[in-house]
Design an enzyme around this catalytic site. Structure first.
Site, PDB file in Angstrom:
ATOM      1  N   GLY A 131       0.808  -1.215   0.000  1.00 42.97           N
ATOM      2  CA  GLY A 131       0.000   0.000   0.000  1.00 42.97           C
ATOM      3  C   GLY A 131       0.839   1.262   0.000  1.00 42.97           C
ATOM      4  CD  GLU A 157      -2.159   3.328   2.980  1.00 40.10           C
ATOM      5  OE1 GLU A 157      -2.039   2.541   3.932  1.00 40.10           O
ATOM      6  OE2 GLU A 157      -3.022   3.177   2.097  1.00 40.10           O
TER       7      GLU A 157
END
Length: 387
Positions: free
Chosen positions: A243, A364
């Site tokens: 990600g 993230e």
């Protein structure tokens, strides 16, 4: 400006040309008004799905595109250069599919993955909580086993696509055994007892709803457990490595869009009888912006190529996320400066780019967390060499 890309196949070249066409003709013209009205672009994701772009890095046998991560990330970059909400949304969707694709059983993948990546559904990733952001192991949302179900109680915070996602990949506590007490569940978005709070009021990415998710005795079939009980945190961290590369690619796309805008404006804006791009103060600023974009692109491509080769890429993912998102913040800020007073108005997208760039340094894994992770890799490498 057109980006000179080195792609591994003619299929990849055709795919990027299709993506550029969608970005130019469909996304870019709609972005400003949708963001101003805080309108979620569901139709844009339906278009991506119909074009085969919602499952690019996953196997063809399950309806994916079977593309290398190197290609998928460049698709993300292209989309993000036109509309960040869409680029980030695709990155989050891809990460939400990752646990099932890489840790689910063959039966689970065959049953659920084709629909998840087939183009009609959109996913959300439910890890963070109000008191457990960077410290993911501290999460407290619980999933208690009751016969053939897990009963989930608690809340998740800062969930992209909260309230509009068709499924959520949820990390919840199934025991009190610290980090080993967290498990991964695939939750249908329409599950009774699951609801979303009103969207957060954000400074950027206003077209993308970010909400708290509330679980009030939501029953999730036990067959939707991904991996083993207690494996959830390792699954979550594994997904985050990929990600982070996605967010790095989105950041490069945003920075490229800001650079393109600044160059175009500097060519047209005249002062003292000539275009401002001819003044050294402006051209040096543009040169630094271009160098930052190129460097950040090289960083995420390095991580992607390592991933595609089956090599460790965790450190490279952290480096790419750190370098690319810091670059996006700097480049978008400088784009506003090149446009001067016009850059501070909503007549041009520079101010929106700048507002959107900030969150890239936060989600993230904050860039402070990335520095910690990179430092751990450096210490580990130094220890192996000295040993």
């Amino acid at each position: 400006m057109a980006v000179d890309r080195l792609l591994p196949s003619q299929e990849a070249t055709d795919l990027l040309e299709l993506t550029a066409e969608i970005a130019r003709d469909e996304l870019a013209p709609a972005a400003a008004s949708a963001e101003e009205q805080e309108r979620f672009p569901r139709k844009a994701f339906q278009l991506l799905g119909a074009s085969g772009l919602l499952g690019l890095p996953y196997p063809e046998e399950h309806g994916g595109g079977a593309q290398p991560y190197e290609v998928y990330l460049q698709v993300l970059e292209e989309l993000s250069s036109a509309w960040m909400t869409v680029g980030v949304g695709l990155s989050v969707h891809t990460m939400s599919c990752y646990p099932l694709a890489h840790h689910g059983t063959a039966q689970q993948r065959e049953r659920w993955l084709p629909e998840m990546i087939g183009g009609e559904l959109l996913g959300g990733y439910a890890l963070s909580e109000a008191h457990a952001g960077s410290d993911a192991a501290a999460l407290s949302t619980r999933a208690e086993r009751d016969a053939d179900d897990y009963v989930v109680t608690g809340s998740k915070s800062w969930i992209t696509h909260g309230g509009v996602a068709d499924f959520y990949t949820l990390m919840a506590r199934t025991s009190d055994d610290g980090p080993r007490g967290i498990s991964c569940l695939l939750v249908d978005g329409g599950t009774p007892g699951l609801s979303a709070a009103p969207p957060e009021r954000k400074m950027g990415l206003t077209g993308s709803p970010t909400t708290e998710l509330r679980f009030e005795g939501a029953r999730v079939p036990a067959e939707r457990l991904i991996g083993d009980e207690g494996q959830g945190l390792s699954i979550a961290l594994d997904a985050l490595d990929s990600g982070r590369l996605g967010i790095a690619a989105c950041a490069v796309g945003l920075a490229q869009g800001a650079l393109d805008l600044a160059v175009d404006y500097a060519r047209q804006r005249t002062q003292f009888g000539k275009a401002i791009i001819e003044f050294q103060g402006v051209e040096f600023l543009l040169a630094d912006m271009a160098a930052a974009v190129q460097s950040a692109r090289a960083a995420y491509l390095d991580g992607a190529r390592r991933r595609d080769a089956g090599r460790p890429f965790g450190m490279q993912a952290s480096v790419a996320k750190l370098v690319a998102t810091d670059a996006a913040m700097k480049v978008t800020t400088d784009a506003v400066q090149v446009l001067g007073g016009a850059g501070y108005t909503r007549d041009f997208p520079a101010e929106r780019y700048m507002r959107e760039a900030k969150v890239l340094q936060i989600f993230e894994g904050t860039n402070q967390i990335q520095r910690m992770l990179i430092a751990r890799h450096v210490r580990s490498c130094s220890a192996r060499v000295s040993g």
